[in-house]
Write a protein that holds these residues in place. Structure first.
Motif, PDB file in Angstrom:
ATOM      1  N   LEU A 179       2.140   5.750  21.283  1.00 21.42           N
ATOM      2  CA  LEU A 179       1.641   4.502  20.711  1.00 21.42           C
ATOM      3  C   LEU A 179       2.090   4.356  19.257  1.00 21.42           C
ATOM      4  O   LEU A 179       1.921   3.301  18.663  1.00 21.42           O
ATOM      5  CB  LEU A 179       0.106   4.462  20.781  1.00 21.42           C
ATOM      6  CG  LEU A 179      -0.504   4.457  22.190  1.00 21.42           C
ATOM      7  CD1 LEU A 179      -2.010   4.549  22.110  1.00 21.42           C
ATOM      8  CD2 LEU A 179      -0.100   3.200  22.945  1.00 21.42           C
ATOM      9  N   GLY A 180       2.622   5.425  18.700  1.00 26.08           N
ATOM     10  CA  GLY A 180       3.100   5.369  17.329  1.00 26.08           C
ATOM     11  C   GLY A 180       1.987   5.160  16.324  1.00 26.08           C
ATOM     12  O   GLY A 180       2.183   4.577  15.258  1.00 26.08           O
ATOM     13  N   THR A 181       0.785   5.652  16.637  1.00 26.93           N
ATOM     14  CA  THR A 181      -0.325   5.428  15.721  1.00 26.93           C
ATOM     15  C   THR A 181      -1.317   6.573  15.779  1.00 26.93           C
ATOM     16  O   THR A 181      -1.268   7.401  16.698  1.00 26.93           O
ATOM     17  CB  THR A 181      -1.061   4.103  16.046  1.00 26.93           C
ATOM     18  OG1 THR A 181      -2.051   3.859  15.046  1.00 26.93           O
ATOM     19  CG2 THR A 181      -1.727   4.172  17.408  1.00 26.93           C
ATOM     20  N   VAL A 182      -2.182   6.624  14.795  1.00 21.82           N
ATOM     21  CA  VAL A 182      -3.293   7.563  14.850  1.00 21.82           C
ATOM     22  C   VAL A 182      -4.469   6.879  15.541  1.00 21.82           C
ATOM     23  O   VAL A 182      -4.536   5.661  15.622  1.00 21.82           O
ATOM     24  CB  VAL A 182      -3.727   8.030  13.442  1.00 21.82           C
ATOM     25  CG1 VAL A 182      -2.595   8.732  12.742  1.00 21.82           C
ATOM     26  CG2 VAL A 182      -4.243   6.861  12.620  1.00 21.82           C
ATOM     27  N   LEU A 183      -5.376   7.686  16.037  1.00 22.40           N
ATOM     28  CA  LEU A 183      -6.520   7.141  16.761  1.00 22.40           C
ATOM     29  C   LEU A 183      -7.808   7.785  16.261  1.00 22.40           C
ATOM     30  O   LEU A 183      -7.797   8.921  15.780  1.00 22.40           O
ATOM     31  CB  LEU A 183      -6.375   7.412  18.264  1.00 22.40           C
ATOM     32  CG  LEU A 183      -5.161   6.786  18.954  1.00 22.40           C
ATOM     33  CD1 LEU A 183      -4.997   7.351  20.349  1.00 22.40           C
ATOM     34  CD2 LEU A 183      -5.303   5.277  19.008  1.00 22.40           C
ATOM     35  N   GLN A 221      -4.788   9.093   5.422  1.00 15.63           N
ATOM     36  CA  GLN A 221      -5.369   7.978   6.147  1.00 15.63           C
ATOM     37  C   GLN A 221      -6.581   7.409   5.430  1.00 15.63           C
ATOM     38  O   GLN A 221      -7.238   8.107   4.662  1.00 15.63           O
ATOM     39  CB  GLN A 221      -5.822   8.441   7.543  1.00 15.63           C
ATOM     40  CG  GLN A 221      -4.699   8.919   8.426  1.00 15.63           C
ATOM     41  CD  GLN A 221      -3.757   7.812   8.823  1.00 15.63           C
ATOM     42  OE1 GLN A 221      -4.152   6.652   8.922  1.00 15.63           O
ATOM     43  NE2 GLN A 221      -2.493   8.151   9.040  1.00 15.63           N
ATOM     44  N   TRP A 222      -6.883   6.134   5.772  1.00 18.09           N
ATOM     45  CA  TRP A 222      -8.120   5.521   5.308  1.00 18.09           C
ATOM     46  C   TRP A 222      -9.271   5.969   6.179  1.00 18.09           C
ATOM     47  O   TRP A 222      -9.153   5.995   7.407  1.00 18.09           O
ATOM     48  CB  TRP A 222      -8.014   4.001   5.345  1.00 18.09           C
ATOM     49  CG  TRP A 222      -7.216   3.474   4.201  1.00 18.09           C
ATOM     50  CD1 TRP A 222      -5.881   3.196   4.213  1.00 18.09           C
ATOM     51  CD2 TRP A 222      -7.694   3.203   2.891  1.00 18.09           C
ATOM     52  NE1 TRP A 222      -5.484   2.762   2.979  1.00 18.09           N
ATOM     53  CE2 TRP A 222      -6.589   2.760   2.137  1.00 18.09           C
ATOM     54  CE3 TRP A 222      -8.939   3.298   2.260  1.00 18.09           C
ATOM     55  CZ2 TRP A 222      -6.682   2.405   0.801  1.00 18.09           C
ATOM     56  CZ3 TRP A 222      -9.043   2.939   0.927  1.00 18.09           C
ATOM     57  CH2 TRP A 222      -7.913   2.501   0.210  1.00 18.09           C
ATOM     58  N   TRP A 281     -15.105   7.865   9.915  1.00 15.03           N
ATOM     59  CA  TRP A 281     -14.350   7.002  10.834  1.00 15.03           C
ATOM     60  C   TRP A 281     -12.928   6.812  10.308  1.00 15.03           C
ATOM     61  O   TRP A 281     -12.739   6.240   9.242  1.00 15.03           O
ATOM     62  CB  TRP A 281     -15.099   5.683  10.956  1.00 15.03           C
ATOM     63  CG  TRP A 281     -14.468   4.637  11.811  1.00 15.03           C
ATOM     64  CD1 TRP A 281     -13.403   4.776  12.656  1.00 15.03           C
ATOM     65  CD2 TRP A 281     -14.875   3.278  11.911  1.00 15.03           C
ATOM     66  NE1 TRP A 281     -13.132   3.602  13.284  1.00 15.03           N
ATOM     67  CE2 TRP A 281     -14.006   2.655  12.847  1.00 15.03           C
ATOM     68  CE3 TRP A 281     -15.885   2.514  11.319  1.00 15.03           C
ATOM     69  CZ2 TRP A 281     -14.132   1.313  13.184  1.00 15.03           C
ATOM     70  CZ3 TRP A 281     -16.002   1.181  11.658  1.00 15.03           C
ATOM     71  CH2 TRP A 281     -15.132   0.596  12.578  1.00 15.03           C
ATOM     72  N   LEU A 282     -11.983   7.303  11.072  1.00 10.08           N
ATOM     73  CA  LEU A 282     -10.567   7.129  10.748  1.00 10.08           C
ATOM     74  C   LEU A 282     -10.212   5.667  10.957  1.00 10.08           C
ATOM     75  O   LEU A 282     -10.219   5.176  12.078  1.00 10.08           O
ATOM     76  CB  LEU A 282      -9.727   8.021  11.656  1.00 10.08           C
ATOM     77  CG  LEU A 282      -8.225   7.831  11.571  1.00 10.08           C
ATOM     78  CD1 LEU A 282      -7.730   8.179  10.190  1.00 10.08           C
ATOM     79  CD2 LEU A 282      -7.546   8.685  12.601  1.00 10.08           C
TER      80      LEU A 282
END
Length: 878
Positions: free
Chosen positions: A195-199, A223-224, A464-465
């Motif tokens: 997905l090319g993303t963090v979860l 990351q935020w 929460w990421l």
RNA sequence: GCCGAUGUGGCGAAAUGGCAGACGCAACGGACUUAAAAUCCGUUUCUCGUAAUUGGGAGUCCCGGUUCGAGUCCGGGCAUCGGCACCA
């Protein structure tokens, strides 16, 4: 294709009424201050979980909850409430973006098409939404305020004194960035290459992405994060005041995973502490562990650090260096799934150093092992093999000493090995003889007095990421300058994403927005944040926007918010809906949706709401006072509906064949709302037959196949039996709607219709209230027949939507005589009919006079006679 | 492993501790029809019995308990589904 003849002409009047409602805006709910607003009426806010408009359109699961809320909305309107019943689109998300990657079509176009499709499907079912309040999370007018709320979160901190979110200005410290509720952290995150993303943790299921099922690996990234953990206690405590299913509350409590315990410092034993390569940085170096059982401190015989623990490098002795490196390499080559495989044997390595048990002063070895997770507690534990299953397993494998320090009740010291419950402390110096709770208290006090530790609370819940490396999401209203982040001014909102030709993720973790260098460049020195917010952002506050969707000055107007979100005790609650009386807080009066959001949306939204509440932007501490989960609808084969199984039911087909009213009624007639239940086309047919019988009570067909008003309905006085047939469902349907027992409400209406079917004459005074009862369930046919009756009789005015809900007259429900069951020793032997007014003694006499009972009682001794008025008599014989 | 939910006819299901199976589906029989569909009426938990009926017995996952009386309450199992899962 030979079209089946319709049992009643729903294909003609259903679209007609839908068009009428649209044209007349029948279901528009004015806000306080708007023209047409009636402040004398109580409010009722009934909400659905708004859908993600996918390309495949609605499936039969969506309208299950939507029909339930629509019935409640139409019912509460007829009961005289101002009803807020809105619908919108949670439209940011992966599918539209992945479609864009494949085809190049902009996600906004895909979203627009899908929304149009969903909307037309919902309208075809005849839901009474106030479409003037339609919202879309991808609309800049909407996400401007999502970004605005983010800024509020960013510019706040959690004050541990007041236990509330406060503006960052009230923070007196030197480094505000370290306490903001939105912060940047370099943490191991769930990275999904596919997905090319963090979860977020909540989006990872068994090591795979919840969306798509792709592998997810841990990888440290910048990351935020949102500081949801600060609200852990309140998120647990304030569940109490909500009328939610206990199971959902429990799910949230478990997910938050609050545990009380202590942090304990173990000093490093002298001499062997520091390997020569790393000079000592802190003379008081200590390992801090978290435990829920500080009372077992005397039983701690070793320490275990997580392999990723920062102290490992400092503490490992030269001779163990090789083994430690080897072990860490082994671990990192394993997938998340392998690491958490419970059946796996314990592994670990001694790092050569020793810590000092502050209670017993014993030196105990320090190990690393992957069963200790960096992400929980302090990433370090004290091993108490005597009273912890995992520690015992580990100690046995590596032949570490096992001490018994808690004795189980009624067992010997020997037998208490491995006992993990509460007992009495033994072999524990000052704690000996104390019960577990007492021992906990005492040791914590002792640790605090000596500076060796303190009582503390830990949560399983992680912060929460909040950032994603995607295109189709809300951009952050943040810029970076010289390595520091800063908020954009509110006047810069909304921050609209750049136009891109190529939506593909970069694969490196660099977000797609970074491809537009022009957009990224904010000023000579400042660059824009290129991450986007997760899909959950928009749904965290949409229920607030529904209160005031057109407001461009504020995310929601104060008056509108405090009116629609008001709670019990404000005088704005309808007298009905007893369940809501148990709520401590206000908010949405009824929220219906699936269980799948138990720990995602429902937790995130509560968190945002609390921040907004603390900052004074909303009037209630909780968003949803009453929550109901609808059950999943299975395919006809009893399996979960899926394309691959070929058991998916399309609402459009059902409506084309049987009509929207039959579709709605069947969805409700299947069984209890909250239960999982299989679809049955035969069942739909049965319900359609019921509606056709309703139709034929009022209408009759001539030779040419045209429907005309039948002469059966007459303005005559109903007799006693007819009054009972009419008033029983008034009572039952009313109470069933209150408890959301729609299946039995429909049963009761079927009984009425069966009773009047074939009756030569149906009293108008029975038909009118019945149609009002039916209206929330089957609004089209009820509206049509109501209008038909209006043509012929002048006993009512206007459409059915303008009527008042009928009230059952108990007088008509009471019988003069009742049949009473006569039991002997609990077995039914006879029935007698007695007057409703009969006393217990009279009933006894009548029963004992029955020849049948007398025959059966011959030669027996009566020990006792139990009389239940209006129900039964039980004669107990020996 | 821990936590939670559920368990009733051929099927979906109903039943404030008081007649188990309302209502619907399916099945069977009948009326209407040239016929079919539709519609309407009736039967339908299992089992034994009767020339006949208002006949007998059993029955709500299993085992026990409380009670005049238990699908419902209590204790102990079993099964299915869902959640969490080395959370210290």
């Amino acid at each position: 294709m030979n079209e089946r003849r319709k049992p009643y002409p729903f294909d003609q009047f259903e679209p007609k009424w839908q068009a009428m409602w649209e044209e007349e805006q029948t279901f528009h709910a004015p806000n306080p201050g708007d023209p047409g607003f009636d402040p004398g009426k109580p409010k009722f806010y009934v909400l659905d979980m708004f859908p993600y408009p996918s390309g495949t359109g609605l499936h039969v699961g969506h309208p299950e909850g939507y029909t339930a809320t629509d019935i409640v909305a139409r019912y509460t309107r007829l009961c005289g409430c101002n009803v807020l019943h809105p619908m919108g689109w949670d439209a940011f998300g992966l599918p539209a973006e992945q479609y864009a990657i494949r085809t190049g079509q902009h996600p906004a176009i895909t979203t627009r098409d899908n929304v149009a499709k969903f909307k037309s499907q919902l309208k075809a079912i005849g839901f009474s939404y106030d479409w003037q309040r339609e919202i879309n999370t991808t609309d800049p007018r909407y996400y401007k305020w999502t970004q605005w709320i983010f800024l509020k979160i960013y510019n706040s901190w959690f004050n541990p004194e007041t236990k509330r979110a406060e503006p960052i200005a009230t923070y007196g410290g030197t480094d505000p960035d370290s306490v903001r509720l939105a912060y940047v952290a370099d943490v191991p995150v769930n990275w999904c290459q596919e997905l090319g993303t963090v979860l977020a943790n909540e989006e990872v299921v068994e090591g795979k992405s919840e969306v798509g099922g792709f592998p997810v690996v841990k990888r440290p990234m910048r990351q935020w994060m949102l500081r949801i953990t600060a609200f852990g206690d309140r998120l647990i405590e304030e569940l109490e005041g909500l009328v939610w299913p206990e199971s959902i509350k429990l799910l949230q409590r478990n997910w938050i995973g609050r545990s009380e315990g202590a942090e304990i410092h173990f000093k490093i034993a002298g001499g062997t502490v520091f390997p020569p390569v790393v000079p000592p940085q802190d003379a008081d170096a200590a390992i801090t562990v978290f435990t829920t059982r500080p009372d077992t401190l005397y039983g701690a015989t070793y320490l275990v650090l997580s392999p990723e623990h920062p102290l490992v490098d400092q503490l490992t002795t030269a001779d163990q260096e090789g083994a430690v490196q080897q072990y860490r390499a082994d671990i990192s080559s394993k997938s998340e799934f392998e690491r958490t495989d419970l059946s796996r044997e314990k592994t670990g390595v001694f790092i050569g150093a020793y810590g000092v048990n502050p209670a017993s002063d014993r030196e105990i070895p320090i190990w690393i092992a992957d069963y200790v997770l960096m992400g929980y507690g302090t990433g370090a534990i004290m091993g108490v093999p005597g009273h912890d299953e995992r520690d015992l397993e580990f100690a046995r494998k590596f032949e570490l000493p096992v001490f018994i320090v808690v004795e189980a009740k009624g067992q010997t010291e020997e037998e208490s090995i491995g006992f993990t419950g509460d007992g009495v402390a033994v072999n524990s110096g000052m704690l000996d003889g104390l019960t577990t709770p007492e021992a906990k208290k005492k040791i914590i006090a002792w640790l605090e007095a000596n500076g060796d530790g303190c009582g503390t609370v830990r949560y399983k819940l992680r912060d929460w990421l909040f950032s994603r490396q995607r295109y189709w999401g809300e951009p952050f209203p943040i810029i970076w300058e010289e390595g520091r982040h800063a908020a954009l001014p509110e006047s810069d909102l909304p921050v609209v994403p750049p136009a891109l030709d190529d939506f593909k993720p970069t694969g490196t973790g660099e977000p797609p927005l970074a491809k537009s260098t022009e957009w990224v460049r904010y000023s000579d020195k400042a660059r824009r944040e290129t991450n986007t917010m997760p899909q959950w952002a928009g749904s965290c506050w949409y229920y607030l926007r529904f209160c005031d969707p057109q407001n461009d000055e504020r995310f929601v107007g104060r008056e509108a918010e405090s009116y629609w979100m008001a709670g019990p005790g404000t005088g704005s609650q309808p007298v009905s809906y007893q369940q809501n009386a148990d709520a401590t807080f206000g908010g949405v009066d009824l929220y219906v949706g699936g269980t799948e959001h138990a720990v995602l949306h429902l937790l995130y939204a509560r968190f945002w709401h609390k921040v907004l509440f603390d900052l004074g932007y909303v009037s209630q501490p909780e968003p949803f006072q009453r929550l109901v989960n609808q059950g999943i609808i299975l395919g006809e084969d009893g399996q979960k509906m899926s394309k691959s199984r070929g058991n998916v039911v399309n609402p459009d087909d059902v409506i084309a064949q049987y009509g929207a009213d039959a579709f709605r009624c069947y969805e409700m007639f299947m069984g209890p709302l909250e239960q999982m239940k299989p679809w049955s086309m035969r069942g739909v047919e049965g319900v359609a037959r019921f509606l056709a019988r309703v139709w034929r009570l009022v209408m009759e067909e001539n030779q040419a196949g045209e429907w005309n008003l039948s002469n059966a309905v007459q303005p005559i006085e109903p007799d006693k039996a007819q009054l009972k047939i009419t008033h029983a469902p008034i009572k039952k349907v009313t109470s069933d709607i209150e408890t959301l027992s729609f299946n039995t409400a429909i049963s009761q209406m079927m009984i009425l219709v069966n009773a009047f079917t074939n009756a030569p004459v149906v009293p108008l005074a029975a038909m009118r209230p019945f149609l009002i009862l039916l209206n929330p369930f089957a609004p089209h046919i009820a509206s049509e027949l109501w209008a038909m009756l209006n043509q012929k009789f002048d006993d009512a005015e206007g459409d059915i939507t303008g009527q008042t809900w009928p009230v059952a007259n108990e007088a008509w429900l009471v019988e003069d005589e009742v049949e009473i069951v006569v039991q002997i020793n609990g077995k039914v032997r006879d029935r007698v009919t007695v007057s409703i007014a009969a006393t217990e003694d009279e009933i006894k006499a009548i029963v004992l006079a029955s020849p049948k009972i007398q025959a059966l009682l011959a030669g027996q001794t009566i020990k006792k006679i139990v009389v239940v008025p209006k129900k039964l008599v039980n004669i107990v014989v020996s």
